[in-house]
Design an enzyme around this catalytic site. Sequence first.
Site, PDB file in Angstrom:
ATOM      1  N   THR A  88     -16.011  -2.255  -9.774  1.00  0.00           N
ATOM      2  CA  THR A  88     -17.155  -1.546  -9.212  1.00  0.00           C
ATOM      3  C   THR A  88     -18.332  -1.544 -10.183  1.00  0.00           C
ATOM      4  OG1 THR A  88     -17.909   0.690  -8.679  1.00  0.00           O
ATOM      5  CG2 THR A  88     -15.984   0.556 -10.068  1.00  0.00           C
ATOM      6  N   ASP A  89     -19.529  -1.408  -9.632  1.00  0.00           N
ATOM      7  CA  ASP A  89     -20.709  -1.316 -10.511  1.00  0.00           C
ATOM      8  C   ASP A  89     -20.714  -0.016 -11.319  1.00  0.00           C
ATOM      9  OD1 ASP A  89     -21.295   0.474  -8.446  1.00  0.00           O
ATOM     10  OD2 ASP A  89     -23.215  -0.432  -7.912  1.00  0.00           O
ATOM     11  N   GLU A  90     -19.871   0.953 -10.922  1.00  0.00           N
ATOM     12  CA  GLU A  90     -19.875   2.234 -11.644  1.00  0.00           C
ATOM     13  C   GLU A  90     -19.415   2.100 -13.089  1.00  0.00           C
ATOM     14  OE1 GLU A  90     -18.548   5.760  -9.726  1.00  0.00           O
ATOM     15  OE2 GLU A  90     -19.235   5.073  -7.774  1.00  0.00           O
TER      16      GLU A  90
ATOM     17  N   TYR B 173     -13.099   8.522 -12.591  1.00  0.00           N
ATOM     18  CA  TYR B 173     -12.873   7.339 -11.741  1.00  0.00           C
ATOM     19  C   TYR B 173     -13.420   6.088 -12.417  1.00  0.00           C
ATOM     20  CZ  TYR B 173     -14.096   3.810  -8.248  1.00  0.00           C
ATOM     21  OH  TYR B 173     -14.274   2.611  -7.589  1.00  0.00           O
TER      22      TYR B 173
ATOM     23  N   LYS C  35     -11.531   2.577 -13.858  1.00  0.00           N
ATOM     24  CA  LYS C  35     -11.824   1.222 -13.389  1.00  0.00           C
ATOM     25  C   LYS C  35     -12.257   0.338 -14.575  1.00  0.00           C
ATOM     26  CE  LYS C  35     -11.799  -0.066  -9.650  1.00  0.00           C
ATOM     27  NZ  LYS C  35     -10.692  -0.620  -8.800  1.00  0.00           N
TER      28      LYS C  35
ATOM     29  N   ASP D 270       0.849  -1.196   0.000  1.00  0.00           N
ATOM     30  CA  ASP D 270       0.000   0.000   0.000  1.00  0.00           C
ATOM     31  C   ASP D 270       0.881   1.242   0.000  1.00  0.00           C
ATOM     32  OD1 ASP D 270      -3.226   0.525   1.095  1.00  0.00           O
ATOM     33  OD2 ASP D 270      -1.809   2.193   1.002  1.00  0.00           O
TER      34      ASP D 270
HETATM   35  P1  NAD Z   1      -9.859   3.445  -0.322  1.00  0.00           P
HETATM   36  O1  NAD Z   1      -9.682   4.731  -1.053  1.00  0.00           O
HETATM   37  O2  NAD Z   1     -10.410   3.449   1.062  1.00  0.00           O
HETATM   38  O3  NAD Z   1      -8.458   2.660  -0.254  1.00  0.00           O
HETATM   39  C1  NAD Z   1      -7.579   2.595  -1.329  1.00  0.00           C
HETATM   40  C2  NAD Z   1      -6.233   2.108  -0.798  1.00  0.00           C
HETATM   41  O4  NAD Z   1      -5.340   1.979  -1.916  1.00  0.00           O
HETATM   42  C3  NAD Z   1      -5.565   3.067   0.181  1.00  0.00           C
HETATM   43  O5  NAD Z   1      -5.060   2.345   1.291  1.00  0.00           O
HETATM   44  C4  NAD Z   1      -4.443   3.701  -0.607  1.00  0.00           C
HETATM   45  O6  NAD Z   1      -3.325   4.083   0.175  1.00  0.00           O
HETATM   46  C5  NAD Z   1      -4.098   2.563  -1.569  1.00  0.00           C
HETATM   47  N1  NAD Z   1      -3.440   3.039  -2.812  1.00  0.00           N
HETATM   48  C6  NAD Z   1      -3.839   4.059  -3.608  1.00  0.00           C
HETATM   49  N2  NAD Z   1      -2.983   4.197  -4.639  1.00  0.00           N
HETATM   50  C7  NAD Z   1      -2.044   3.221  -4.508  1.00  0.00           C
HETATM   51  C8  NAD Z   1      -0.920   2.833  -5.264  1.00  0.00           C
HETATM   52  N3  NAD Z   1      -0.572   3.493  -6.378  1.00  0.00           N
HETATM   53  N4  NAD Z   1      -0.179   1.788  -4.853  1.00  0.00           N
HETATM   54  C9  NAD Z   1      -0.512   1.122  -3.704  1.00  0.00           C
HETATM   55  N5  NAD Z   1      -1.560   1.443  -2.948  1.00  0.00           N
HETATM   56  C10 NAD Z   1      -2.325   2.480  -3.341  1.00  0.00           C
HETATM   57  O7  NAD Z   1     -10.754   2.549  -1.291  1.00  0.00           O
HETATM   58  P2  NAD Z   1     -11.839   1.434  -0.955  1.00  0.00           P
HETATM   59  O8  NAD Z   1     -13.156   2.083  -0.782  1.00  0.00           O
HETATM   60  O9  NAD Z   1     -11.302   0.543   0.095  1.00  0.00           O
HETATM   61  O10 NAD Z   1     -11.877   0.667  -2.344  1.00  0.00           O
HETATM   62  C11 NAD Z   1     -10.992  -0.444  -2.583  1.00  0.00           C
HETATM   63  C12 NAD Z   1     -11.271  -0.987  -3.980  1.00  0.00           C
HETATM   64  O11 NAD Z   1     -12.639  -1.375  -4.094  1.00  0.00           O
HETATM   65  C13 NAD Z   1     -11.028   0.038  -5.094  1.00  0.00           C
HETATM   66  O12 NAD Z   1     -10.428  -0.636  -6.171  1.00  0.00           O
HETATM   67  C14 NAD Z   1     -12.430   0.511  -5.470  1.00  0.00           C
HETATM   68  O13 NAD Z   1     -12.475   0.893  -6.826  1.00  0.00           O
HETATM   69  C15 NAD Z   1     -13.241  -0.738  -5.219  1.00  0.00           C
HETATM   70  N6  NAD Z   1     -14.654  -0.533  -4.862  1.00  0.00           N
HETATM   71  C16 NAD Z   1     -15.014   0.302  -3.824  1.00  0.00           C
HETATM   72  C17 NAD Z   1     -16.365   0.431  -3.463  1.00  0.00           C
HETATM   73  C18 NAD Z   1     -16.792   1.297  -2.317  1.00  0.00           C
HETATM   74  O14 NAD Z   1     -17.988   1.466  -2.103  1.00  0.00           O
HETATM   75  N7  NAD Z   1     -15.895   1.863  -1.533  1.00  0.00           N
HETATM   76  C19 NAD Z   1     -17.342  -0.287  -4.173  1.00  0.00           C
HETATM   77  C20 NAD Z   1     -16.944  -1.117  -5.220  1.00  0.00           C
HETATM   78  C21 NAD Z   1     -15.607  -1.238  -5.543  1.00  0.00           C
HETATM   79  O1  TDX Z   2     -21.156  15.039   0.076  1.00  0.00           O
HETATM   80  C1  TDX Z   2     -21.757  14.198  -0.608  1.00  0.00           C
HETATM   81  N1  TDX Z   2     -23.063  14.417  -0.927  1.00  0.00           N
HETATM   82  C2  TDX Z   2     -23.801  13.570  -1.698  1.00  0.00           C
HETATM   83  O2  TDX Z   2     -24.987  13.816  -1.954  1.00  0.00           O
HETATM   84  C3  TDX Z   2     -21.126  12.996  -1.085  1.00  0.00           C
HETATM   85  C4  TDX Z   2     -19.686  12.691  -0.769  1.00  0.00           C
HETATM   86  C5  TDX Z   2     -21.881  12.139  -1.847  1.00  0.00           C
HETATM   87  N2  TDX Z   2     -23.172  12.419  -2.175  1.00  0.00           N
HETATM   88  C6  TDX Z   2     -23.927  11.482  -3.025  1.00  0.00           C
HETATM   89  C7  TDX Z   2     -23.253  11.137  -4.342  1.00  0.00           C
HETATM   90  C8  TDX Z   2     -23.720   9.722  -4.605  1.00  0.00           C
HETATM   91  O3  TDX Z   2     -24.989   9.749  -5.252  1.00  0.00           O
HETATM   92  O4  TDX Z   2     -24.011  10.232  -2.323  1.00  0.00           O
HETATM   93  C9  TDX Z   2     -23.881   9.117  -3.212  1.00  0.00           C
HETATM   94  C10 TDX Z   2     -22.701   8.269  -2.777  1.00  0.00           C
HETATM   95  O5  TDX Z   2     -21.532   9.024  -2.994  1.00  0.00           O
HETATM   96  P1  TDX Z   2     -20.071   8.443  -2.654  1.00  0.00           P
HETATM   97  O6  TDX Z   2     -20.051   7.979  -1.248  1.00  0.00           O
HETATM   98  O7  TDX Z   2     -19.069   9.445  -3.106  1.00  0.00           O
HETATM   99  O8  TDX Z   2     -20.047   7.115  -3.554  1.00  0.00           O
HETATM  100  P2  TDX Z   2     -20.224   6.875  -5.134  1.00  0.00           P
HETATM  101  O9  TDX Z   2     -19.933   8.071  -5.920  1.00  0.00           O
HETATM  102  O10 TDX Z   2     -21.551   6.197  -5.323  1.00  0.00           O
HETATM  103  O11 TDX Z   2     -19.025   5.811  -5.358  1.00  0.00           O
HETATM  104  C11 TDX Z   2     -18.798   4.761  -4.391  1.00  0.00           C
HETATM  105  O12 TDX Z   2     -19.341   3.536  -4.814  1.00  0.00           O
HETATM  106  C12 TDX Z   2     -18.711   2.874  -5.857  1.00  0.00           C
HETATM  107  C13 TDX Z   2     -17.315   4.577  -4.091  1.00  0.00           C
HETATM  108  O13 TDX Z   2     -16.756   5.811  -3.698  1.00  0.00           O
HETATM  109  C14 TDX Z   2     -16.565   4.018  -5.272  1.00  0.00           C
HETATM  110  O14 TDX Z   2     -15.205   3.769  -4.936  1.00  0.00           O
HETATM  111  C15 TDX Z   2     -17.226   2.729  -5.661  1.00  0.00           C
HETATM  112  O15 TDX Z   2     -16.641   2.230  -6.825  1.00  0.00           O
END
Ligand code: NAD
Ligand code: TDX
Length: 336
Positions: A126-128, A151, A155, A34
């Site tokens: 991700t579903d995005e 983003y 992905k 990381d």
């Molecule tokens: P996060 O932002 O909390 O964590 C990302 C981690 O990756 C961090 O620890 C960061 O230091 C590390 N990182 C970033 N760039 C790096 C690099 N170049 N080399 C090594 N490490 C690096 O993200 P998350 O929410 O835990 O998401 C993890 C994965 O799941 C991502 O690939 C994201 O696209 C995917 N994902 C997230 C969600 C969600 O809702 N959070 C949903 C679906 C998929």
């Molecule tokens: O301040 C805010 N106000 C607001 O209305 C923020 C931060 C978000 N939102 C809305 C935007 C979205 O419709 O809430 C919803 C969720 O937003 P985020 O938490 O930023 O998530 P989203 O954009 O849906 O993306 C997340 O899900 C898919 C994760 O960040 C991604 O990493 C993952 O791939």
Amino acid sequence: MKNILVTGGAGFIGSNYINYILNERDDYFIVNLDKLTYAGNLENLKSSQANKNYHFIKGDIANSDLVNFIFEKFNIKYVVNFAAESHVDRSISGSEIFYRTNVIGTNILLETARKFEVEKFLQISTDEVYGSLGKEGLFSENTPLSPNSPYASSKAAADMMALAFHHTFGMPVVVTRCSNNYGPFQFPEKLIPLMILNSLNNKKLPIYGDGLNVRDWIYVIDHNKAINLVLEKGNAGEVYNIGASNEMKNIEIVKLILKYLNKPENLIQYVKDRPGHDRRYAIDSTKIKNELGWMPEFSFEKAIEKTIDWYLQNKNWWERIINGEYQKYYETQYKF
Ligand code: NAD
Ligand code: TDX
């Protein structure tokens, strides 16, 4: 012993994954690579750091020499690639790092994994990548990719690359596409922790647009269990959607948080919409349920309360974040 390289394991989902696996299994040796960006936090891994089956390395997945060294030294046979820049809003203010990490970084991991003939490479997606839905319908694995934010496009590029490495080189690659996660250790830039912390601090709750955008929420441990099933049993070259069939409008979530914390709804503030804001995500996870026997175990009602309680009980964790570098981002993003 399964020697696994977990990348991005100090972030939200990756740290929950490592803590969960090391607690459940003693046949996994995990190397966590990381970069410790703003989103990486070793405090998330306190319960794992002394485990003899865990080793942390600070570094970038886009550093080919380092990645080669790790595969060789630790005889890596499995990869779970969580490492990414993960926040849509940050990708709108500056996209370059998203392509550098999410695309180039994934390419370096894939090339190195190919050289060392890994047994499974799991690309966490991700579903995005599917874009946005109207009122009806669900994303299936066959839905064409149509990413809308920088983003999501980074992905989607990584997904296509991973699948191309399977098609061209026969690499044992699998891709998972999950919906929105929530749970402990989520960085407070994301909707749920942001709204919890702002409520606790009696700060305005910024809702983008009309607040009627829909996300499909899953508790992080349910996601982690699905990931491990795919790592162990998923078929090479396949994509698996992961979701818990829990669609909610943003405004509904925010009101629920306020109610649980006994805070007034006048903290809600509608703000300018996110550019290109996807309207609705909803996942069809029939495939992983039917083929691999996965089922989500946590109900939203219980797991959201568990999550809010975690933030209430872990003030030290989030105070250190909101007092530091994150404050600057917050002020630029919301201007209040
Ligand atoms: P996060 O932002 O909390 O964590 C990302 C981690 O990756 C961090 O620890 C960061 O230091 C590390 N990182 C970033 N760039 C790096 C690099 N170049 N080399 C090594 N490490 C690096 O993200 P998350 O929410 O835990 O998401 C993890 C994965 O799941 C991502 O690939 C994201 O696209 C995917 N994902 C997230 C969600 C969600 O809702 N959070 C949903 C679906 C998929
Ligand atoms: O301040 C805010 N106000 C607001 O209305 C923020 C931060 C978000 N939102 C809305 C935007 C979205 O419709 O809430 C919803 C969720 O937003 P985020 O938490 O930023 O998530 P989203 O954009 O849906 O993306 C997340 O899900 C898919 C994760 O960040 C991604 O990493 C993952 O791939």
